[in-house]
Design a protein around this motif. Structure first.
Motif, PDB file in Angstrom:
ATOM      1  N   ARG A  37       0.831  -1.199   0.000  1.00 50.32           N
ATOM      2  CA  ARG A  37       0.000   0.000   0.000  1.00 50.32           C
ATOM      3  C   ARG A  37       0.859   1.240   0.000  1.00 50.32           C
ATOM      4  O   ARG A  37       1.966   1.254   0.540  1.00 50.32           O
ATOM      5  CB  ARG A  37      -0.910   0.028   1.234  1.00 50.32           C
ATOM      6  N   GLN A  38       0.332   2.287  -0.604  1.00 50.63           N
ATOM      7  CA  GLN A  38       0.953   3.608  -0.558  1.00 50.63           C
ATOM      8  C   GLN A  38      -0.119   4.616  -0.186  1.00 50.63           C
ATOM      9  O   GLN A  38      -1.254   4.520  -0.645  1.00 50.63           O
ATOM     10  CB  GLN A  38       1.546   3.992  -1.908  1.00 50.63           C
ATOM     11  N   SER A  39       0.252   5.596   0.615  1.00 53.54           N
ATOM     12  CA  SER A  39      -0.687   6.639   1.024  1.00 53.54           C
ATOM     13  C   SER A  39      -0.081   8.012   0.822  1.00 53.54           C
ATOM     14  O   SER A  39       1.140   8.200   0.939  1.00 53.54           O
ATOM     15  CB  SER A  39      -1.078   6.469   2.504  1.00 53.54           C
ATOM     16  N   ARG A  40      -0.923   8.970   0.499  1.00 51.63           N
ATOM     17  CA  ARG A  40      -0.550  10.380   0.443  1.00 51.63           C
ATOM     18  C   ARG A  40      -1.637  11.161   1.167  1.00 51.63           C
ATOM     19  O   ARG A  40      -2.825  10.840   1.071  1.00 51.63           O
ATOM     20  CB  ARG A  40      -0.461  10.890  -1.001  1.00 51.63           C
ATOM     21  N   THR A  41      -1.223  12.209   1.859  1.00 50.17           N
ATOM     22  CA  THR A  41      -2.165  13.079   2.568  1.00 50.17           C
ATOM     23  C   THR A  41      -2.080  14.485   2.007  1.00 50.17           C
ATOM     24  O   THR A  41      -0.976  15.033   1.847  1.00 50.17           O
ATOM     25  CB  THR A  41      -1.873  13.093   4.081  1.00 50.17           C
TER      26      THR A  41
END
Length: 501
Positions: A37-41
């Motif tokens: 998984r990859q996340s950006r905020t």
């Protein structure tokens, strides 16, 4: 407007001056990955006067199994009478955000704080399907913005891996068993958990059956995602039509009985002169165009597009209120104008707009004379105005007009007689104890009965001519404790027109 993107490694801020320029923000990019998984905020602030829709582009690499979004925003205290913050959200895929919705993948408005889409499943309000590579867009709808501005935070999470098996939608049948040509009861404005309601389709169907309904219409706000979730609850005794409540910033319109899978865009105002395009789309998809609660006072709810494209109008919405009284009077004025101008008239409807407990399904309900319990037959009856509206299945009306030589007409029809021919108008009522009957014409209320008996049954007759009354419609109203105002409606009919026409 200020935008701030944080990915856990670095941080950069981008400033966009002027609300009008802040239509599409800086692209959020993800690196390709084989799994995991990859996340950006993303953080930012929208000022007052922001555009209706702000888009956050997200560059999606190949090999993504799931696209997930969560978001939050601040809700500062505001002075009395001042709108606070409310931020809606939705999603468009790599096919783009163009008007018409080719890339539309879902909308939850302000009903949810997170959602996901993947090939085999999606959050209610969103459309399952593959997560293809390309530029996706998170759509933000700043419904209202406080004077302090609206600060938000969005987290996008991509899960890599093999996609699940795509689902094939199954839609409800267009026919129920029916009783041949008969009066059928329905509720065409309902919300489930596929938009901002709290009930499942199964719960709504159970309530519809308990309310004595023969048909309902699925009408979620700005999404067709529920269409594929009604087949299991429809049956020989309940026809389920599908549509949408097209929720614009200048009013709401219910698309009644469109082809399953039809999405109708809502991203325009009256000043954009685009409503006609989408009204025609509704009709091409086999649906009816029905402006909803035209005099509602919530922000963006009041109808501003005019009625040239309307097939019917929702005059009674939910529990009877002063807004409905105004809508009823406005509709009566439209009837007078249709007689004056010699043009077609717009029938009235009523629906519950039920969302959650304790909202009753089928209060009110539209009772339509149709050749059978099918989508097309119900729509034909509604379009022709062969219908009345009642507060419940307990109330039944039979409304007719007859001439001296055996001429006869019912609700939504014309009694073709000479101007001076005596006409007898007759209303048979059941299920309306202590209610009063009023006959309304193009001159106004010309006859008011005494209270019906406690049994709720009665017959009221009145004699007139076509020269005196261009049309007659009936209202059944509850008693009032005091004052000159009429009581709340128990039922009302569409008109019978008198004269050669």
């Amino acid at each position: 407007m200020c935008e701030d993107i944080k990915d856990g490694i670095g941080r950069r801020a981008v400033f966009v001056t002027g609300a009008a320029a802040a239509l599409t923000l800086t692209t959020v990019s993800f690196a390709s990955a084989a799994d995991g998984r990859q996340s950006r905020t993303i953080r930012g602030t929208l000022p007052t006067g922001s555009p209706d829709f702000v888009y956050v582009p997200v560059e999606v690499p190949a090999g993504v199994r799931e696209f997930r979004v969560s978001y939050s925003y601040d809700k500062p205290a505001v002075p009395s009478g001042t709108a606070g913050n409310a931020l809606d959200i939705g999603l468009f895929d790599e096919r783009g955000t163009g008007l018409g919705g080719r890339g539309f993948r879902g909308w939850s408005g302000g009903a949810r704080t997170e959602f996901f889409v993947r090939a085999d499943e999606a959050t209610p309000g969103y459309i399952p399907g593959p997560v293809r590579a390309g530029t996706w867009h998170i759509a933000l709808g700043p419904y209202t913005v406080a004077p302090q501005g609206l600060s938000y935070e969005i987290t996008v999470t991509l899960t890599h891996g093999e996609p699940g098996e795509a689902v094939r939608p199954v839609y409800p049948p267009e026919r129920a068993k029916g009783r041949g040509r008969a009066w059928y009861r329905g509720d065409c404005h309902l919300h489930s958990w596929y938009s901002d309601g709290r009930r499942t389709p199964a719960e709504i169907a159970a309530l519809a059956r308990a309310a004595g309904l023969d048909f309902i219409n699925s009408s979620e706000h700005n999404t067709h995602s529920a269409h594929a979730h009604w087949a299991d609850v429809a049956g020989d005794d309940l026809l389920v039509m599908v549509g949408e409540e097209v929720t614009t910033r200048n009013g709401h319109v219910v698309a009644v009985g469109t082809d399953p899978g039809t999405f109708v865009d809502w991203r325009y105002r009256a000043r954009d002169n685009r409503f006609g395009r989408f009204a025609r789309q509704i009709r091409r998809a086999g649906g009816l165009v029905v402006p909803a609660h035209p005099h509602a006072t919530c922000i963006g709810c009041n109808w501003k597009f005019g009625f040239d494209e309307a097939d019917a109008v929702e005059v009674w919405n939910g529990s009877y209120s002063p807004e409905d009284e105004v809508a009823l009077a406005d509709w009566d004025g439209m009837l007078v104008a249709s007689v004056r101008d010699g043009r077609g008239w717009i029938p009235a409807m009523g629906s519950s707009d039920a969302h959650r407990d304790p909202d009753p399904v089928g209060t009110p309900q539209t009772v339509v004379l149709a050749d059978d319990l099918t989508r097309r037959a119900i729509q034909e009856g509604l379009r022709a105005g062969r219908s009345y509206v009642a507060e419940s299945a307990k109330v039944t009306l039979a409304f007719t007009a007859s001439g001296g030589r055996g001429e006869h007409a019912g609700i939504g029809e014309r009694l073709s007689v000479a101007d001076d021919t005596p006409v007898t108008v007759r209303l048979e009522v059941s299920g309306a104890p202590r209610c009063t009957v009023r006959f309304v014409t193009d001159q106004g209320v010309l006859h008011t009965s005494g209270p019906l008996p406690v049994s709720g049954e009665g017959v009221v007759e009145w004699r007139t001519t076509a020269s005196y009354a261009a049309y007659v419609r009936a209202e059944v109203r509850h008693e009032v404790a005091a004052g000159a105002l009429p009581g709340a409606l128990a039922a009302f009919t569409n008109p019978i027109f008198l004269g050669r026409g």
